[in-house]
Design an enzyme around this catalytic site. Structure first.
Site, PDB file in Angstrom:
ATOM      1  N   HIS A 168       0.834  -1.205   0.000  1.00 41.13           N
ATOM      2  CA  HIS A 168       0.000   0.000   0.000  1.00 41.13           C
ATOM      3  C   HIS A 168       0.871   1.258   0.000  1.00 41.13           C
ATOM      4  O   HIS A 168       0.693   2.145  -0.851  1.00 41.13           O
ATOM      5  CB  HIS A 168      -0.907  -0.012   1.238  1.00 41.13           C
ATOM      6  CG  HIS A 168      -1.782   1.189   1.364  1.00 41.13           C
ATOM      7  ND1 HIS A 168      -3.096   1.203   0.936  1.00 41.13           N
ATOM      8  CD2 HIS A 168      -1.553   2.437   1.874  1.00 41.13           C
ATOM      9  CE1 HIS A 168      -3.627   2.390   1.169  1.00 41.13           C
ATOM     10  NE2 HIS A 168      -2.705   3.165   1.741  1.00 41.13           N
ATOM     11  N   GLU A 169       1.809   1.332   0.934  1.00 40.74           N
ATOM     12  CA  GLU A 169       2.643   2.532   1.036  1.00 40.74           C
ATOM     13  C   GLU A 169       3.576   2.666  -0.169  1.00 40.74           C
ATOM     14  O   GLU A 169       3.937   3.781  -0.554  1.00 40.74           O
ATOM     15  CB  GLU A 169       3.443   2.520   2.335  1.00 40.74           C
ATOM     16  CG  GLU A 169       2.589   2.455   3.611  1.00 40.74           C
ATOM     17  CD  GLU A 169       1.561   3.577   3.719  1.00 40.74           C
ATOM     18  OE1 GLU A 169       1.730   4.631   3.063  1.00 40.74           O
ATOM     19  OE2 GLU A 169       0.579   3.396   4.456  1.00 40.74           O
ATOM     20  N   HIS A 173       1.867   4.670  -2.780  1.00 39.25           N
ATOM     21  CA  HIS A 173       2.043   6.103  -2.521  1.00 39.25           C
ATOM     22  C   HIS A 173       3.426   6.570  -2.979  1.00 39.25           C
ATOM     23  O   HIS A 173       3.579   7.599  -3.641  1.00 39.25           O
ATOM     24  CB  HIS A 173       1.921   6.383  -1.021  1.00 39.25           C
ATOM     25  CG  HIS A 173       0.519   6.427  -0.503  1.00 39.25           C
ATOM     26  ND1 HIS A 173      -0.444   7.268  -1.016  1.00 39.25           N
ATOM     27  CD2 HIS A 173      -0.079   5.741   0.508  1.00 39.25           C
ATOM     28  CE1 HIS A 173      -1.574   7.112  -0.348  1.00 39.25           C
ATOM     29  NE2 HIS A 173      -1.378   6.188   0.585  1.00 39.25           N
ATOM     30  N   GLU A 178      -4.427   8.227  -2.788  1.00 40.35           N
ATOM     31  CA  GLU A 178      -4.966   6.974  -2.260  1.00 40.35           C
ATOM     32  C   GLU A 178      -5.325   6.004  -3.385  1.00 40.35           C
ATOM     33  O   GLU A 178      -5.235   4.786  -3.213  1.00 40.35           O
ATOM     34  CB  GLU A 178      -6.179   7.248  -1.376  1.00 40.35           C
ATOM     35  CG  GLU A 178      -5.861   8.011  -0.096  1.00 40.35           C
ATOM     36  CD  GLU A 178      -4.848   7.306   0.800  1.00 40.35           C
ATOM     37  OE1 GLU A 178      -4.702   6.070   0.706  1.00 40.35           O
ATOM     38  OE2 GLU A 178      -4.187   8.003   1.589  1.00 40.35           O
TER      39      GLU A 178
END
Length: 501
Positions: A262-263, A266, A292
């Site tokens: 997930h990160e 980003h 996001e």
């Protein structure tokens, strides 16, 4: 382009460097700063926030903006418009309010760490109350300057141009349809044999090595970033120094692995922004809905697909020294575990089906707090009641209730809706990407993310803030942002059990 505009670019380049310094200090505060340094760090950050505000609101800045001409270049014109927006946000606030807010949020965040661990909302309450009071002052002042409601003024800080009138119809539809959709998915899931999870322990060093390997496989440049541990996973740092964090459980490697993925989504967005504009407002990410969407595209849309799991399963078995003959390590079992749906208390650990419910709860409550319709002392009960209504859960303590997120302690009111909007955008973008470039799906099945990243670089990352979030999404997908692609994705993956979902 005239001299006033050129001078503005120099001023905003200085602000960019200051932003980088603040970013590194904030990362340090949340990752490795000793607890005893909290008060001094709060003062440091308040001073730097005040300095940033002073530069942005100086009389010279208003004079330059009034006389600046960006010429016919599309990027310079967009840059000037973003400069003007930032100036309006800043000049709406007196410097002492900016510094007071920075100090209050720094103190609140440090107290929150212990309060969360001890499920102690009572001790945390006065610190959060101070943050809320200051945030409401900020919201009111910005709203008056921008001609917006207080909450819309906060939302504009995270997602420029987005308003509650854009969000509410989508969230109303989600709120009405989610309970039935969740029930249908759970019924389908319960008709299948329960998967047996791999048995730990899973040593943290092996999990960390796995995370780094997956980051690099996705395209993360380890010479321009790093992976660390924090209480709340996040992606931060500075230009050309993108730092992300996760947290580990030795009993289960999946939460940390998915957090890293997930990160990394980003981080790849930050690393893909146009190099020529990195020191200027137009060169920044196009708001938190887009940000996001990039993290959820990677974590939820792509890295929970059957194709990805078939590629990653042998890597996982090798990393943890096991084989597919060991219970829990079969590819089908791993895929079932990575797409397991179960209403839970913790937002960051939620599956993609129930995740929007967590955001609907927070959106409703934070708008009520900003509007003065919900007293902070009543937040725990209100949070527990709304989570029970949407997910049928009885929250056992505030650690797993209203104290679980760092956003409100840090004054980040207006951020939460971007998570759900980002999930919708991720589904819409994934559908478009896989439909427009036939190389992407077979490449992902081989652990090759280059075609996908090329598509994202071209359609999303490289555009930065040269256009609005709705324009970027519609240009990329051919349709305005909506819930249809997300709902179709959920039905395909969880109800139809499509083999490539």
């Amino acid at each position: 382009m005239n001299k006033a505009y050129q001078s503005l670019e120099r001023h905003f380049a200085r602000l960019s460097s200051l932003n980088d310094a603040i970013g590194i200090l904030c990362w340090d505060k949340e990752v490795i700063m000793p607890h005893g340094a909290a008060e001094r760090r709060a003062e440091n950050l308040a001073m730097l926030e005040g300095l940033r505000h002073e530069i942005l609101t100086a009389p010279e800045m208003a004079e330059l903006l009034a006389s600046a001409d960006a010429g016919d270049d599309v990027w310079r014109r967009a840059n000037l418009a973003e400069m003007q927006r930032l100036h309006t946000h800043a000049t709406a606030l007196p410097g002492d309010l900016v510094e007071a807010s920075a100090q209050a949020t720094a103190r609140s965040e440090m107290v929150w760490r212990e309060a969360r661990q001890n499920s102690d909302f009572k001790t945390f309450l006065p610190y959060q109350q101070e943050v809320l009071n200051l945030t409401r002052q900020i919201a009111t002042a910005k709203g008056e300057a921008l001609g917006l409601s207080p909450y819309d003024a906060l939302l504009d800080s995270f997602d420029p141009g987005t308003r509650q009138t854009d969000i509410d119809p989508i969230f109303t539809r989600l709120g009405a349809e989610l309970p039935g959709l969740i029930a249908a998915v759970l019924e389908k899931q319960n008709s299948l044999p329960a998967p047996t999870p791999p048995q730990g322990p899973f040593p943290v060093p092996q999990q960390e090595a796995l995370g780094r390997e997956l980051m690099q496989q996705l395209g993360f440049d380890m010479t321009r970033g790093r992976l660390d541990v924090s209480l709340h996973p996040f992606c931060g740092g500075a230009t050309h120094d993108v730092r992300l964090t996760t947290r580990y459980e030795e009993a289960d490697f999946l939460p940390a692995m998915m957090g890293v993925l997930h990160e990394t989504g980003h981080a790849l967005y930050d690393m893909g922004l146009p190099a020529d504009w990195l020191s200027q407002p137009v060169g920044q990410a196009g708001g938190m809905t887009l940000h996001e969407s990039q993290s959820l595209m990677i974590e939820m849309q792509v890295c929970r697909s059957r194709a990805f799991v078939e590629w990653v399963a042998p890597l996982l078995r090798a990393r943890f020294g096991t084989t597919d003959a060991t219970p829990g390590w079969q590819t089908e079992t791993l895929h079932r575990l990575m797409t397991h749906v179960e209403p839970g208390f913790i937002r960051v650990d939620a599956d993609e089906v129930t995740y929007p419910a967590h955001i609907l709860v927070r959106y409703e409550l934070e708008t009520a707090m900003i509007n003065g319709d919900l007293a902070l002392k009543d937040l725990p009960a209100a949070f527990n009641d709304r989570l029970h209504t949407l997910l049928g859960l009885t929250v056992p303590d505030d650690r797993r209730g209203c104290l679980q997120d760092i956003h409100w302690p840090e004054g980040l009111f207006g951020y939460f809706p971007c998570y759900a909007m980002g999930a919708l955008a991720a589904a819409q973008l994934r559908t478009a990407a896989f439909g427009q470039d036939s190389r992407i799906a077979p490449a992902v099945a081989q652990g090759d993310f280059a075609p996908l990243m090329q598509w994202l670089r071209t359609t999303i990352h490289s555009r930065a803030r040269s256009a609005s979030m709705p324009e970027i999404i519609e240009d990329a997908t051919g349709a305005p942002l909506g819930a249809e692609a997300w709902q179709a994705h959920i039905r395909r993956r969880y109800l139809d059990r499509a083999p490539d979902a």
